[in-house]
Design a protein around this motif. Structure first.
Motif, PDB file in Angstrom:
ATOM      1  N   PHE A 139       1.396   9.823  -0.563  1.00  0.00           N
ATOM      2  CA  PHE A 139       0.172  10.453  -1.064  1.00  0.00           C
ATOM      3  C   PHE A 139      -0.739   9.361  -1.592  1.00  0.00           C
ATOM      4  CE2 PHE A 139       3.814  11.536  -3.869  1.00  0.00           C
ATOM      5  CZ  PHE A 139       3.673  10.503  -4.790  1.00  0.00           C
ATOM      6  N   GLY A 140      -2.000   9.707  -1.838  1.00  0.00           N
ATOM      7  CA  GLY A 140      -2.983   8.732  -2.256  1.00  0.00           C
ATOM      8  C   GLY A 140      -2.831   8.302  -3.703  1.00  0.00           C
ATOM      9  N   VAL A 141      -3.580   7.272  -4.074  1.00  0.00           N
ATOM     10  CA  VAL A 141      -3.507   6.717  -5.418  1.00  0.00           C
ATOM     11  C   VAL A 141      -3.942   7.742  -6.462  1.00  0.00           C
ATOM     12  CG1 VAL A 141      -4.532   5.001  -6.969  1.00  0.00           C
ATOM     13  CG2 VAL A 141      -3.772   4.318  -4.685  1.00  0.00           C
ATOM     14  N   ASN A 168       0.826  -1.204   0.000  1.00  0.00           N
ATOM     15  CA  ASN A 168       0.000   0.000   0.000  1.00  0.00           C
ATOM     16  C   ASN A 168       0.863   1.258   0.000  1.00  0.00           C
ATOM     17  OD1 ASN A 168      -2.419  -1.405   0.039  1.00  0.00           O
ATOM     18  ND2 ASN A 168      -2.495  -1.485   2.273  1.00  0.00           N
ATOM     19  N   PHE A 169       2.001   1.191   0.696  1.00  0.00           N
ATOM     20  CA  PHE A 169       2.902   2.340   0.744  1.00  0.00           C
ATOM     21  C   PHE A 169       3.536   2.623  -0.615  1.00  0.00           C
ATOM     22  CE2 PHE A 169       7.377   3.646   0.993  1.00  0.00           C
ATOM     23  CZ  PHE A 169       7.241   4.899   1.564  1.00  0.00           C
ATOM     24  N   ILE A 170       3.922   1.551  -1.298  1.00  0.00           N
ATOM     25  CA  ILE A 170       4.713   1.758  -2.521  1.00  0.00           C
ATOM     26  C   ILE A 170       3.860   1.910  -3.775  1.00  0.00           C
ATOM     27  CG2 ILE A 170       5.050  -0.643  -3.264  1.00  0.00           C
ATOM     28  CD1 ILE A 170       8.048   0.101  -3.639  1.00  0.00           C
ATOM     29  N   VAL A 171       2.586   1.547  -3.713  1.00  0.00           N
ATOM     30  CA  VAL A 171       1.733   1.638  -4.909  1.00  0.00           C
ATOM     31  C   VAL A 171       1.721   3.037  -5.522  1.00  0.00           C
ATOM     32  CG1 VAL A 171      -0.697   1.662  -5.626  1.00  0.00           C
ATOM     33  CG2 VAL A 171       0.259  -0.366  -4.562  1.00  0.00           C
ATOM     34  N   PRO A 172       1.501   4.126  -4.748  1.00  0.00           N
ATOM     35  CA  PRO A 172       1.545   5.458  -5.373  1.00  0.00           C
ATOM     36  C   PRO A 172       2.893   5.779  -6.009  1.00  0.00           C
ATOM     37  CG  PRO A 172       0.524   5.573  -3.204  1.00  0.00           C
ATOM     38  CD  PRO A 172       1.134   4.209  -3.321  1.00  0.00           C
ATOM     39  N   LEU A 173       3.978   5.283  -5.412  1.00  0.00           N
ATOM     40  CA  LEU A 173       5.305   5.513  -5.979  1.00  0.00           C
ATOM     41  C   LEU A 173       5.481   4.736  -7.275  1.00  0.00           C
ATOM     42  CD1 LEU A 173       7.481   5.361  -2.718  1.00  0.00           C
ATOM     43  CD2 LEU A 173       6.437   7.352  -3.813  1.00  0.00           C
ATOM     44  N   ILE A 174       4.907   3.527  -7.345  1.00  0.00           N
ATOM     45  CA  ILE A 174       4.946   2.742  -8.580  1.00  0.00           C
ATOM     46  C   ILE A 174       4.207   3.478  -9.690  1.00  0.00           C
ATOM     47  CG2 ILE A 174       4.101   0.625  -9.687  1.00  0.00           C
ATOM     48  CD1 ILE A 174       4.645  -0.849  -7.077  1.00  0.00           C
TER      49      ILE A 174
END
Length: 390
Positions: free
Chosen positions: A129-131, A45-51
């Motif tokens: 930050f959010g998706v 969940n933490f890395i999804v926005p960065l991805i």
């Protein structure tokens, strides 16, 4: 000779061990597995926005490079093919899957107190930050870099993308089998694993069939436009299909795809330009897989997939997967944010999606790259490639 134990065999072993051990594990052991899956799920969940930011921003920026007319047509046909594949998968899955599974069969496991073991610790990892913020920022920066040609920003985001790819390759992908093991051990502990495995079998067969239906549609269109036998064209591209099955990477298959696409008779300059581009923006096979798997998971958890909710998801999926890394599971990693934000997937549903997707990732990649040859022929027909790249 060293034998490589690939990701798919590891996923299969993880599922088998999870089912076996989870069926007999005492509560304390099940809670250990749940602790790992909870922490790893929080990290995802933490890395999804960065991805999302790391994939989409440089991907859009790179689309600004190249011949204008050829780039525009290639991008249009790739996106249209991806969207068509998603719509095909939606109608096929919503028609076929309800006949093989009980709606809401897994809904009871959503209450951890009733079925699933709980984690020993709670380690929050709030995302930066959010998706949706990541998507908007990625579009804004990507379009800005493409229009201004900012070398400094493009270089920064290319390096940022490389960091994210390393994180996926050396952290997420190696740990995924353990995460999936924990999920299935917990499912077996809660008594829901038989229903999950039945979903795997049905979805797997349906997806393979849909891949080949989509390839037939693509090559029928290419053959009709170029007045060539579609089956002969598809046969020409089979080496690319089987290479992708082994490598699980569109990028790694580019040399073979280019060679075989040239043998179809398409202009070499068009092929040399279009195929590497399609390797990052044309994901019809992956879209079929993600849409089909997500519908299966929704049905099992009591959800009701509707076309009005899936059409925006499919449109966004076609953009979000742009420049997904050439590593196994790249497309589903890029799609996690959309699954959560647009379809309401929780961590358990996301974990099931990852397991379902990775179980046949190589087939989706093979469908992607094989379809690239048909699209190259279509683009060549519409651009008159002998003139457009002179």
């Amino acid at each position: 000779m060293k034998i490589k134990f690939g990701l798919l065999p590891r996923i299969i072993v993880a599922i088998a061990l999870g089912v076996l051990i989870g069926s007999f594990a005492p509560e304390w052991m099940a809670r250990i597995f749940a602790t790992f899956t909870t922490i790893f799920g929080n990290f995802l969940n933490f890395i999804v926005p960065l991805i999302i930011l790391g994939f989409i921003a440089p991907g859009i920026a790179q689309l600004g490079k190249g011949s204008g007319k050829l780039l525009g047509l290639a991008t249009f046909f790739a996106y249209a093919s991806t969207i068509a594949a998603g719509i095909l998968a939606f109608f096929a899955a919503t028609t076929i899957l309800p006949n093989f599974m009980e709606a809401g069969a897994m809904s009871g496991i959503e209450d951890p107190e009733k079925a699933l073991a709980t984690s020993f610790i709670a380690l929050d990892m709030p995302p930066v930050f959010g998706v949706m913020s990541a998507l908007i920022l990625a579009f804004l920066l990507g379009i800005g870099m493409a229009s201004t040609g900012s070398k400094t920003m493009i270089s920064f985001f290319e390096e940022f993308q490389a960091i994210i790819e390393k994180t996926i390759s050396y952290v997420i992908i190696p740990l995924l089998p353990f995460h999936i093991f924990g999920i299935f051990a917990n499912m077996a502990y809660g008594g829901a694993v038989a229903k999950i495995l039945s979903l795997f079998a049905v979805v797997f067969v349906m997806i393979i069939i849909l891949h080949w239906v989509m390839l037939m549609l693509q090559y029928t269109a290419a053959g009709t436009l170029n007045k060539k036998n579609p089956m002969r064209l598809l046969k020409t591209m089979l080496p690319a299909y089987f290479t992708a099955l082994g490598t699980q990477s569109s990028a790694a298959t580019i040399p073979v795809t280019v060679r075989q696409a040239r043998e179809t008779g398409a202009n070499e300059k068009v092929v040399d330009f279009a195929v590497p581009l399609f390797a990052t923006i044309h994901l019809s096979g992956s879209t079929i897989t993600i849409v089909s798997c997500s519908i299966g998971v929704l049905l099992l958890t009591g959800g009701v997939p509707s076309f009005s909710s899936y059409l925006p998801f499919i449109f966004m999926l076609g953009v979000t997967m742009i420049a997904a890394p050439g590593v196994p599971g790249g497309a589903v990693m890029a799609a996690i944010g959309l699954l959560e934000a647009m379809l309401g997937f929780d961590p358990t549903m996301v974990a099931l999606m990852i397991a379902l997707y990775l179980a046949q990732d190589s087939f989706g990649t093979a469908a992607n790259v094989t379809g690239d040859g048909a699209l190259a022929m279509i683009v060549d027909r519409f651009t008159n490639g002998k003139k457009v790249l002179q």
